[in-house]
Design a protein around this motif. Structure first.
Motif, PDB file in Angstrom:
ATOM      1  N   LYS A  96      34.629   7.509  59.639  1.00  0.00           N
ATOM      2  CA  LYS A  96      33.209   7.206  59.475  1.00  0.00           C
ATOM      3  C   LYS A  96      32.914   5.964  58.648  1.00  0.00           C
ATOM      4  CE  LYS A  96      31.668  11.897  60.219  1.00  0.00           C
ATOM      5  NZ  LYS A  96      30.861  12.999  59.772  1.00  0.00           N
ATOM      6  N   LEU A  97      33.886   5.499  57.874  1.00  0.00           N
ATOM      7  CA  LEU A  97      33.683   4.300  57.066  1.00  0.00           C
ATOM      8  C   LEU A  97      34.789   3.303  57.370  1.00  0.00           C
ATOM      9  CD1 LEU A  97      32.799   5.870  53.608  1.00  0.00           C
ATOM     10  CD2 LEU A  97      31.242   4.744  55.182  1.00  0.00           C
ATOM     11  N   TRP A  98      34.448   2.048  57.359  1.00  0.00           N
ATOM     12  CA  TRP A  98      35.436   1.017  57.629  1.00  0.00           C
ATOM     13  C   TRP A  98      35.384   0.013  56.473  1.00  0.00           C
ATOM     14  CZ3 TRP A  98      31.255   2.455  60.381  1.00  0.00           C
ATOM     15  CH2 TRP A  98      30.138   1.628  60.307  1.00  0.00           C
ATOM     16  N   GLY A  99      36.337  -0.876  56.431  1.00  0.00           N
ATOM     17  CA  GLY A  99      36.411  -1.817  55.315  1.00  0.00           C
ATOM     18  C   GLY A  99      36.902  -1.099  54.072  1.00  0.00           C
ATOM     19  N   ASN A 100      36.591  -1.659  52.930  1.00  0.00           N
ATOM     20  CA  ASN A 100      37.069  -1.090  51.674  1.00  0.00           C
ATOM     21  C   ASN A 100      35.995  -0.376  50.875  1.00  0.00           C
ATOM     22  OD1 ASN A 100      39.754  -1.911  51.961  1.00  0.00           O
ATOM     23  ND2 ASN A 100      39.210  -3.994  51.340  1.00  0.00           N
ATOM     24  N   ALA A 101      34.818  -0.180  51.453  1.00  0.00           N
ATOM     25  CA  ALA A 101      33.712   0.408  50.698  1.00  0.00           C
ATOM     26  C   ALA A 101      33.592   1.905  50.971  1.00  0.00           C
ATOM     27  CB  ALA A 101      32.412  -0.288  51.043  1.00  0.00           C
ATOM     28  N   LEU A 102      33.620   2.681  49.908  1.00  0.00           N
ATOM     29  CA  LEU A 102      33.329   4.113  49.995  1.00  0.00           C
ATOM     30  C   LEU A 102      31.889   4.365  49.574  1.00  0.00           C
ATOM     31  CD1 LEU A 102      34.068   7.136  50.222  1.00  0.00           C
ATOM     32  CD2 LEU A 102      34.926   6.996  47.875  1.00  0.00           C
ATOM     33  N   TRP A 103      31.460   3.631  48.540  1.00  0.00           N
ATOM     34  CA  TRP A 103      30.149   3.861  47.937  1.00  0.00           C
ATOM     35  C   TRP A 103      29.129   2.800  48.324  1.00  0.00           C
ATOM     36  CZ3 TRP A 103      30.356   8.531  46.199  1.00  0.00           C
ATOM     37  CH2 TRP A 103      31.501   9.019  45.587  1.00  0.00           C
ATOM     38  N   SER A 104      27.874   3.217  48.356  1.00  0.00           N
ATOM     39  CA  SER A 104      26.775   2.272  48.441  1.00  0.00           C
ATOM     40  C   SER A 104      26.791   1.445  47.154  1.00  0.00           C
ATOM     41  CB  SER A 104      25.463   3.063  48.546  1.00  0.00           C
ATOM     42  OG  SER A 104      24.364   2.247  48.239  1.00  0.00           O
ATOM     43  N   PRO A 105      26.347   0.186  47.205  1.00  0.00           N
ATOM     44  CA  PRO A 105      26.374  -0.620  45.976  1.00  0.00           C
ATOM     45  C   PRO A 105      25.397  -0.127  44.905  1.00  0.00           C
ATOM     46  CG  PRO A 105      25.481  -1.878  47.816  1.00  0.00           C
ATOM     47  CD  PRO A 105      25.939  -0.572  48.374  1.00  0.00           C
ATOM     48  N   SER A 106      24.407   0.675  45.275  1.00  0.00           N
ATOM     49  CA  SER A 106      23.430   1.150  44.304  1.00  0.00           C
ATOM     50  C   SER A 106      23.862   2.496  43.714  1.00  0.00           C
ATOM     51  CB  SER A 106      22.060   1.266  44.962  1.00  0.00           C
ATOM     52  OG  SER A 106      22.134   2.152  46.053  1.00  0.00           O
ATOM     53  N   TYR A 107      23.188   2.903  42.649  1.00  0.00           N
ATOM     54  CA  TYR A 107      23.450   4.192  42.028  1.00  0.00           C
ATOM     55  C   TYR A 107      22.243   4.607  41.213  1.00  0.00           C
ATOM     56  CZ  TYR A 107      24.492   1.451  37.800  1.00  0.00           C
ATOM     57  OH  TYR A 107      24.422   0.594  36.734  1.00  0.00           O
TER      58      TYR A 107
END
Length: 138
Positions: free
Chosen positions: A103-114
């Motif tokens: 379901k996710l590609w690239g190196n991002a697991l998290w949204s940049p916001s928090y």
């Protein structure tokens, strides 16, 4: 206050600081399973120790997690968040959970916001009243 075991001591300060953090997956994808959340719990707890902080509570759903962290005043919330998100993303991807790869590609697991909210101690209204009641010298 003197007998409160949660109050921590630094070299020149006494403190009790908690922050409620919420991290959301990239694109709000529903990728977390119980196994992944259990792995994240361990990763977050270990990362907190590196900052002399404590992961007090942790839980999540399939697309986000909540953390309650007790942290010292020398630690900025933004640097704590950057490390928690960066280390957890790297470690979870190294464990190769198939639900995340699909379901996710690239190196991002998290949204940049928090979300970060301060919490603990007395409510603001009580603190405001206490300060207003101080006996100001004339």
């Amino acid at each position: 206050m003197r007998n409160n075991p949660d109050i921590r001591h630094g070299r020149h300060c006494v403190f009790l600081m908690h922050v409620h953090l919420v991290f959301v997956t990239k694109y709000r994808r529903e990728v977390f399973t119980k196994e992944i959340l259990d792995a994240l719990h361990v990763i977050f707890a270990q990362t907190c120790l590196d900052f002399e902080a404590e992961l007090v509570e942790f839980d999540g759903e399939d697309d986000h997690v909540h953390l309650l962290v007790n942290y010292p005043p020398k630690v900025s919330v933004s640097s704590l968040v950057n490390s928690l998100k960066g280390v957890s993303s790297r470690m979870v991807r190294q464990k190769n959970f198939p639900s995340i790869r699909k379901k996710l590609w690239g190196n991002a697991l998290w949204s940049p916001s928090y979300f970060a909210g301060s919490c603990g101690g007395a409510p603001i209204a009580v603190i405001r009243q206490y300060i207003e009641q101080q006996q100001t010298p004339h």
